[in-house]
Design an enzyme around this catalytic site. Structure first.
Site, short mmCIF file in Angstrom:
data_model
loop_
_atom_site.label_atom_id
_atom_site.label_comp_id
_atom_site.label_asym_id
_atom_site.label_seq_id
_atom_site.Cartn_x
_atom_site.Cartn_y
_atom_site.Cartn_z
N ALA A 92 11.60 -24.08 -1.30
CA ALA A 92 10.80 -23.91 -2.52
C ALA A 92 10.47 -25.25 -3.16
CB ALA A 92 11.56 -23.02 -3.51
N LYS A 116 5.74 -16.29 15.76
CA LYS A 116 5.98 -14.93 15.28
C LYS A 116 4.64 -14.21 15.18
CE LYS A 116 7.28 -12.32 11.13
NZ LYS A 116 7.78 -12.38 9.74
N GLU A 165 10.22 -8.06 5.61
CA GLU A 165 8.80 -8.45 5.60
C GLU A 165 8.57 -9.93 5.26
OE1 GLU A 165 6.60 -6.78 6.93
OE2 GLU A 165 6.90 -4.63 6.64
#
Length: 518
Positions: free
Chosen positions: A16, A82, A353
């Site tokens: 972050a 991915k 998710e």
């Protein structure tokens, strides 16, 4: 006290902090004298949590914008490709030892807002009993075969299929730190924050650190994780728990080495439903990252660890686990005065998710685009940001809860997730309308929707949602075109299965030769 913002202080590192600092410095062109300067203060004593190692396809654009080479990123972060999330046993528990699964993919034959194949599949007008994902995309078959989304001849960040990454969060932080400080002009301060000082109007004027003293700034970004030193402790913005909606409150993580250097690397995140939650399985280039997200009200920590070790297999006996307490919820405000919270200090929703890193990207992008020049301008931006991220987090919570609510599993944990008092009214209203109505663009009328229409369709149809469209069957008049689209998917599936390399094969080639440059 309405001076222009000249110094931005990002407090806290990790994904972050460094992603935000790099984004801002790139936007401000902070390497130039006279530009807004970005300082990141990072504790040398706090390790990166680094549990969630999955990203969304948006990460490709983020890396390209920051000027980070895809080949360098892949090698330095032990990253892999991915293309989806594979949900195993979510619809129901295994029967006679046989697992079921469905895919949430990144690529479909067309945008369902332009032409939606779903009603033609649902009404049995096309296909050969294929799953919804197999009907609209070749990507499910590619994932099942462990293939990569691109060829070595593709340019950086471009692929045959849409894709994201699996990455080592700690190594990703190291890469961002190096790039931000050497290429983008971010100043790095390694120190622990001891005090946060406010002026009479409640704005942060500086922070005090143990080894460097006072660090001044006109705007501050809180990336201090669950501690939330600025937005929570100093500014007093309350945390709103959602543990009555999302019931999982702990995670166990175990890093699993491959058996050998030639072991296959999964092309998707594998999420497997368990008795009191779900396990994740993420293939990096050098290891697998596995974990169990669960509700401590429905199982013991000891039983949870046994479930995870059973999932991994015999080699788990020699591996260490890490227990993480999850504070599930979000701040009542994400921006207050001259402080914006990003990452765990702002919110945490379980890593199903892989929404966490995406919302960090979204936060950094919105801050850089709307960055206020002074305190007066902050008021309007604060309102926009808080409205936007309240919407995004609420929609993310709805979407994740939907996975649990639609399950037909019978264990107490799964049954408790179907109790209506745990389900947001907004989700119940949507599901009720979709029982006899195709999902349309009118259900997604906000520009900040985190999950698009096709994401909902992957989950609804993968979970066996009871939808009846026969009352309006005569309106679906483009069966010929739908069949043509289906045939194209099947033809492309066969073609690409022969042309695309395996994940590991491509990663090895990239390490040796690199990509064509953009």
């Amino acid at each position: 006290m309405n001076e222009q913002v000249k110094q931005v202080v990002v407090v806290g590192g990790g994904t972050a902090g460094w992603l935000t600092a790099a984004n801002l410095a790139q936007k401000f062109n902070s390497v130039e004298s006279g530009a807004i300067q970005v300082t990141l203060v990072e504790s040398p004593d706090i390790p990166t949590i680094g549990v969630g190692e999955g990203t969304w396809p948006t990460m490709r654009k983020t890396l390209a914008k920051l000027g980070i080479s895809e080949a360098d990123f892949l090698s330095k972060c032990n990253a892999s490709f991915k293309q989806a999330t594979k949900f195993v046993n979510w619809q129901q528990a295994p029967k006679n030892g046989i697992n079921s699964h469905y895919y949430h993919l990144f690529t479909s034959i067309n945008d369902p807002l332009d032409f939606n194949l779903a009603p033609y599949w649902k009404l049995g007008m096309i296909g050969d009993n294929n799953s919804y994902a197999e009907t609209i995309s070749m990507q499910a078959a590619i994932c099942e075969s462990g293939l990569a989304p691109k060829l070595i001849t593709n340019r950086e960040f471009e692929g045959v299929q849409n894709y994201a990454y699996h990455l080592d969060a700690g190594l990703f932080t190291d890469l961002l730190r190096e790039h931000a400080t050497t290429k983008l002009g971010v100043k790095h301060v390694s120190a622990n924050v001891t005090d946060v000082n406010l002026d009479d109007d409640g704005y942060i004027i500086n922070i005090h650190c143990d080894s460097v003293g006072v660090v001044l700034g006109e705007f501050f970004v809180d990336c201090t994780g669950f501690k939330s030193l600025l937005i929570g402790k100093a500014l007093g913005i309350p945390f709103k728990s959602i543990d009555d909606t999302l019931l999982c409150d702990h995670a166990l993580a175990i890093q699993v080495p491959y058996e050998n250097e030639e072991s296959s690397i999964a092309s998707c995140t594998i999420s497997t439903a368990q008795e009191a939650g779900w396990t994740w399985d993420i293939g990096l280039s050098n290891r697998r990252g596995t974990g169990y997200v669960y509700s401590s009200a429905h199982t013991s920590h000891e039983r949870a660890e046994q479930v995870l070790r059973n999932y991994i297999g015999p080699q788990a006996d020699q591996l260490e686990s890490r227990l993480i307490k999850m504070n599930v919820g979000y701040r009542e405000k994400f921006w207050h005065k001259n402080c914006f919270a990003i990452g765990l200090s702002a919110a945490f929703v379980e890593p199903l998710e892989a929404s966490a890193i995406f919302l960090i990207e979204a936060s950094a992008n919105m801050l850089s685009e709307l960055f206020p020049r002074d305190r007066h301008a902050m008021l309007a931006v604060e309102e926009k940001v808080n409205k936007s991220f309240k919407f995004r987090w609420d929609k993310t919570i709805d979407f994740i809860k939907m996975h649990y609510f639609l399950s037909k599993r019978t264990e107490p944990f799964w049954q408790d997730n179907k109790v209506l008092s745990t389900v947001p009214d907004t989700l119940l209203a949507s599901l009720d309308s979709w029982k006899h109505q195709l999902i349309t663009g009118y259900d997604f009328d906000n520009v900040y929707e985190p999950f698009p229409l096709d994401s909902y369709q992957y989950v609804l149809y993968g979970m066996g949602f009871d939808q009846t469209l026969t009352f309006n069957e005569n309106s679906y008049t483009k069966q010929g075109f739908a069949q043509q689209q289906y045939n194209t998917v099947q033809d492309l599936t066969q073609k690409m299965q022969q042309q695309l390399p395996e994940n590991r094969e491509l990663l090895n080639k990239i390490a040796q030769y690199g990509f064509q440059k953009i």
